[in-house]
Design a protein around this motif. Structure first.
Motif, PDB file in Angstrom:
ATOM      1  N   LEU A  25       0.904  -1.326  -0.138  1.00  0.00           N
ATOM      2  CA  LEU A  25      -0.252   0.205  -0.240  1.00  0.00           C
ATOM      3  C   LEU A  25       0.950   1.215  -0.045  1.00  0.00           C
ATOM      4  O   LEU A  25       1.894   1.421   0.510  1.00  0.00           O
ATOM      5  CB  LEU A  25      -1.160   0.312   1.169  1.00  0.00           C
ATOM      6  CG  LEU A  25      -2.177  -1.181   1.417  1.00  0.00           C
ATOM      7  CD1 LEU A  25      -2.630  -1.132   2.614  1.00  0.00           C
ATOM      8  CD2 LEU A  25      -2.306  -1.409  -0.004  1.00  0.00           C
ATOM      9  N   LEU A  26       0.695   2.400  -1.049  1.00  0.00           N
ATOM     10  CA  LEU A  26       1.327   3.584  -1.165  1.00  0.00           C
ATOM     11  C   LEU A  26      -0.012   4.857   0.075  1.00  0.00           C
ATOM     12  O   LEU A  26      -1.074   4.303  -0.756  1.00  0.00           O
ATOM     13  CB  LEU A  26       1.623   3.679  -2.162  1.00  0.00           C
ATOM     14  CG  LEU A  26       2.969   2.850  -2.840  1.00  0.00           C
ATOM     15  CD1 LEU A  26       2.612   3.583  -4.006  1.00  0.00           C
ATOM     16  CD2 LEU A  26       4.068   2.486  -2.088  1.00  0.00           C
ATOM     17  N   VAL A  27       1.006   5.344   0.910  1.00  0.00           N
ATOM     18  CA  VAL A  27      -0.055   6.342   1.461  1.00  0.00           C
ATOM     19  C   VAL A  27       0.604   7.382   1.020  1.00  0.00           C
ATOM     20  O   VAL A  27       1.487   8.343   0.979  1.00  0.00           O
ATOM     21  CB  VAL A  27       0.215   5.841   2.677  1.00  0.00           C
ATOM     22  CG1 VAL A  27      -0.650   6.851   3.409  1.00  0.00           C
ATOM     23  CG2 VAL A  27      -0.393   4.308   2.845  1.00  0.00           C
ATOM     24  N   PRO A  28       0.022   8.699  -0.406  1.00  0.00           N
ATOM     25  CA  PRO A  28       0.386  10.081  -0.180  1.00  0.00           C
ATOM     26  C   PRO A  28       0.026  11.113   0.334  1.00  0.00           C
ATOM     27  O   PRO A  28      -1.043  10.845   0.977  1.00  0.00           O
ATOM     28  CB  PRO A  28       0.412   9.990  -2.011  1.00  0.00           C
ATOM     29  CG  PRO A  28      -1.231   8.931  -2.155  1.00  0.00           C
ATOM     30  CD  PRO A  28      -1.249   7.689  -0.508  1.00  0.00           C
ATOM     31  N   MET A  29       0.953  12.033   0.579  1.00  0.00           N
ATOM     32  CA  MET A  29       0.887  13.231   1.351  1.00  0.00           C
ATOM     33  C   MET A  29       1.365  13.924   1.101  1.00  0.00           C
ATOM     34  O   MET A  29       2.281  14.097   0.173  1.00  0.00           O
ATOM     35  CB  MET A  29       1.153  12.657   3.042  1.00  0.00           C
ATOM     36  CG  MET A  29       0.511  11.512   3.773  1.00  0.00           C
ATOM     37  SD  MET A  29       2.000  11.845   4.934  1.00  0.00           S
ATOM     38  CE  MET A  29       1.133  12.704   6.571  1.00  0.00           C
ATOM     39  N   GLY A  30       0.781  15.788   1.005  1.00  0.00           N
ATOM     40  CA  GLY A  30       1.271  16.636   0.599  1.00  0.00           C
ATOM     41  C   GLY A  30       1.122  18.411   1.041  1.00  0.00           C
ATOM     42  O   GLY A  30       0.666  17.291   2.614  1.00  0.00           O
ATOM     43  N   ILE A 112       3.292  -1.139   4.088  1.00  0.00           N
ATOM     44  CA  ILE A 112       3.925   0.070   3.988  1.00  0.00           C
ATOM     45  C   ILE A 112       4.121   0.768   3.118  1.00  0.00           C
ATOM     46  O   ILE A 112       5.316   1.116   4.185  1.00  0.00           O
ATOM     47  CB  ILE A 112       2.419   0.702   4.774  1.00  0.00           C
ATOM     48  CG1 ILE A 112       1.305  -0.514   5.112  1.00  0.00           C
ATOM     49  CG2 ILE A 112       1.998   2.061   4.788  1.00  0.00           C
ATOM     50  CD1 ILE A 112       0.420   0.432   6.414  1.00  0.00           C
ATOM     51  N   LEU A 113       4.176   1.987   2.326  1.00  0.00           N
ATOM     52  CA  LEU A 113       4.734   2.600   1.830  1.00  0.00           C
ATOM     53  C   LEU A 113       4.521   3.673   2.229  1.00  0.00           C
ATOM     54  O   LEU A 113       3.483   4.724   1.194  1.00  0.00           O
ATOM     55  CB  LEU A 113       5.962   2.509   0.402  1.00  0.00           C
ATOM     56  CG  LEU A 113       7.132   4.009   0.337  1.00  0.00           C
ATOM     57  CD1 LEU A 113       8.082   3.736   1.164  1.00  0.00           C
ATOM     58  CD2 LEU A 113       7.271   3.531  -0.961  1.00  0.00           C
ATOM     59  N   ALA A 129       5.624   6.006  12.055  1.00  0.00           N
ATOM     60  CA  ALA A 129       5.981   5.018  11.996  1.00  0.00           C
ATOM     61  C   ALA A 129       7.148   4.003  13.130  1.00  0.00           C
ATOM     62  O   ALA A 129       6.606   2.659  13.710  1.00  0.00           O
ATOM     63  CB  ALA A 129       7.048   4.751  10.860  1.00  0.00           C
ATOM     64  N   LEU A 130       7.178   4.860  14.039  1.00  0.00           N
ATOM     65  CA  LEU A 130       8.226   4.375  15.615  1.00  0.00           C
ATOM     66  C   LEU A 130       7.724   4.066  16.441  1.00  0.00           C
ATOM     67  O   LEU A 130       7.703   2.532  16.488  1.00  0.00           O
ATOM     68  CB  LEU A 130       9.000   5.477  15.876  1.00  0.00           C
ATOM     69  CG  LEU A 130      10.618   5.564  15.673  1.00  0.00           C
ATOM     70  CD1 LEU A 130      10.858   7.367  16.136  1.00  0.00           C
ATOM     71  CD2 LEU A 130      11.836   4.800  15.456  1.00  0.00           C
ATOM     72  N   ARG A 131       6.044   4.231  16.032  1.00  0.00           N
ATOM     73  CA  ARG A 131       5.367   4.118  17.341  1.00  0.00           C
ATOM     74  C   ARG A 131       4.902   2.613  16.684  1.00  0.00           C
ATOM     75  O   ARG A 131       4.482   1.174  17.595  1.00  0.00           O
ATOM     76  CB  ARG A 131       4.198   4.795  17.078  1.00  0.00           C
ATOM     77  CG  ARG A 131       2.587   4.241  18.518  1.00  0.00           C
ATOM     78  CD  ARG A 131       1.672   5.183  18.225  1.00  0.00           C
ATOM     79  NE  ARG A 131       1.356   6.442  18.584  1.00  0.00           N
ATOM     80  CZ  ARG A 131       1.326   7.247  17.826  1.00  0.00           C
ATOM     81  NH1 ARG A 131      -0.230   7.680  17.561  1.00  0.00           N
ATOM     82  NH2 ARG A 131       1.534   8.807  18.277  1.00  0.00           N
ATOM     83  N   PHE A 139       7.122  -2.762  10.222  1.00  0.00           N
ATOM     84  CA  PHE A 139       8.310  -1.270   9.671  1.00  0.00           C
ATOM     85  C   PHE A 139       7.545  -1.074   8.738  1.00  0.00           C
ATOM     86  O   PHE A 139       7.346  -1.342   7.495  1.00  0.00           O
ATOM     87  CB  PHE A 139       9.257  -2.003   9.081  1.00  0.00           C
ATOM     88  CG  PHE A 139      10.354  -1.639   8.553  1.00  0.00           C
ATOM     89  CD1 PHE A 139      11.624  -1.780  10.522  1.00  0.00           C
ATOM     90  CD2 PHE A 139      11.324  -1.239   8.002  1.00  0.00           C
ATOM     91  CE1 PHE A 139      12.770  -0.767  10.131  1.00  0.00           C
ATOM     92  CE2 PHE A 139      12.501  -0.977   7.994  1.00  0.00           C
ATOM     93  CZ  PHE A 139      13.306  -0.005   8.971  1.00  0.00           C
ATOM     94  N   ILE A 140       7.573   0.798   8.711  1.00  0.00           N
ATOM     95  CA  ILE A 140       6.993   1.610   7.978  1.00  0.00           C
ATOM     96  C   ILE A 140       7.476   2.334   7.077  1.00  0.00           C
ATOM     97  O   ILE A 140       8.115   3.193   7.927  1.00  0.00           O
ATOM     98  CB  ILE A 140       5.911   2.054   8.474  1.00  0.00           C
ATOM     99  CG1 ILE A 140       4.649   1.296   8.253  1.00  0.00           C
ATOM    100  CG2 ILE A 140       5.164   3.062   7.432  1.00  0.00           C
ATOM    101  CD1 ILE A 140       3.182   1.746   9.217  1.00  0.00           C
ATOM    102  N   THR A 141       8.358   2.233   5.908  1.00  0.00           N
ATOM    103  CA  THR A 141       8.961   3.870   5.591  1.00  0.00           C
ATOM    104  C   THR A 141       8.445   4.767   4.556  1.00  0.00           C
ATOM    105  O   THR A 141       7.377   4.287   4.089  1.00  0.00           O
ATOM    106  CB  THR A 141       9.696   2.722   4.296  1.00  0.00           C
ATOM    107  OG1 THR A 141       9.637   1.584   3.927  1.00  0.00           O
ATOM    108  CG2 THR A 141      11.107   1.466   5.064  1.00  0.00           C
ATOM    109  N   SER A 142       9.021   5.409   4.784  1.00  0.00           N
ATOM    110  CA  SER A 142       9.363   6.697   3.431  1.00  0.00           C
ATOM    111  C   SER A 142       9.648   7.394   2.494  1.00  0.00           C
ATOM    112  O   SER A 142      10.953   7.026   2.671  1.00  0.00           O
ATOM    113  CB  SER A 142       8.105   7.917   4.599  1.00  0.00           C
ATOM    114  OG  SER A 142       8.813   8.121   5.458  1.00  0.00           O
TER     115      SER A 142
END
Length: 270
Positions: A25-30, A112-113, A129-131, A139-142
């Motif tokens: 899953l990709l989660v876009p943010m802006g 998830i990215l 992500a740390l939580r 392990f969630i990266t961005s």
């Protein structure tokens, strides 16, 4: 595999069938803020577009990848002074992102990215992500698109040209915008950075900083003071759709490669 990429376009039955433990899953943010007098305020549109292209490339490499609905409002930093802009307190944005990820994880979706297009989102992303890693071992990266892009621009344009065009309200976002939605940009409204700005009698050093003695001091300045036209450090007249296309191609290559090599594998050791 369904041809649909956006989660919002899946039917509930399609979601049950295709959003499984192997899916990425990709989660876009802006954000919604001043991007220069010539550019649309919603840089989340660019983050969403890059996420879609990354997902398509990852699928072509055999990874079932989907894009979640974009989070359009950025974490508060210097840009609350943007006329018409909307920003969220970091704790609010962290709660939104945390709840969103919690819904995915409840259904076994842990690969998830986050595809991020705003600097003010970095602290909430890091916190969330740390939580999840500490509490559930997820392990969630961005990837912060524009931070990555500054380095890529030096390779695409050369160091000298990149230094001239890179900055807020210029490259990378203006070139990316010219690539994805040129009809929304107003070249006739482009303005160069405003020189010689001071706040409290001290030279502005950048967003949230003042310059003194060759070093930067953190200061509670706002974007309207640092760059009244939304442009800082780079000349938007040097941006182009060609640069945007080359930059997006590299972002997609890196994003899809990272997904295939690591995110889709759950960051397991080789």
């Amino acid at each position: 595999m369904t041809n649909k990429i956006r989660i919002a376009e899946l039917t509930s039955e399609e979601a049950r069938q295709h959003l499984n433990a192997e899916a990425v899953l990709l989660v876009p943010m802006g954000s919604l803020e001043d991007q220069g007098t010539h550019a649309p305020m919603g840089d989340f549109m660019a983050a969403d577009a890059v996420a879609m292209d990354i997902a398509k490339s990852a699928r072509a490499a055999g990874v079932q990848t989907f894009v979640a609905p974009v989070i359009p409002f950025g974490g508060k930093d210097f840009f609350e002074s943007s006329h018409g802009g909307v920003s969220l307190r970091h704790e609010t944005l962290a709660m939104i992102l945390n709840d969103m990820i919690g819904c995915f994880i409840r259904h076994g979706l842990k690969r998830i990215l986050i595809v991020n297009g705003h600097g003010g989102n970095v602290p909430p992303i890091t916190e969330v992500a740390l939580r999840w890693r500490q509490s559930h071992g997820v392990f969630i990266t961005s990837m912060y698109l524009w931070q990555i892009s500054y380095g890529l621009l030096q390779k695409i344009l050369g160091p000298e040209r990149a230094a001239q065009s890179s900055g807020h309200g210029a490259d990378p976002l203006t070139s990316v915008g010219l690539h994805y939605f040129p009809q929304l940009l107003r070249s006739d409204l482009m303005r160069n950075p405003t020189p010689g700005l001071k706040v409290g009698g001290v030279e502005v050093g950048g967003y949230g900083t003042l310059s003194y003695g060759g070093v930067s001091f953190q200061a509670p300045t706002e974007a309207a003071e640092n760059a009244p036209d939304g442009v800082w450090g780079g000349d938007p007249h040097l941006c182009s759709a060609e640069t945007g296309a080359a930059l997006v191609a590299e972002l997609v290559r890196l994003g899809a490669g990272f997904i295939k090599d690591h995110v889709a594998r759950g960051f397991r050791a080789t």
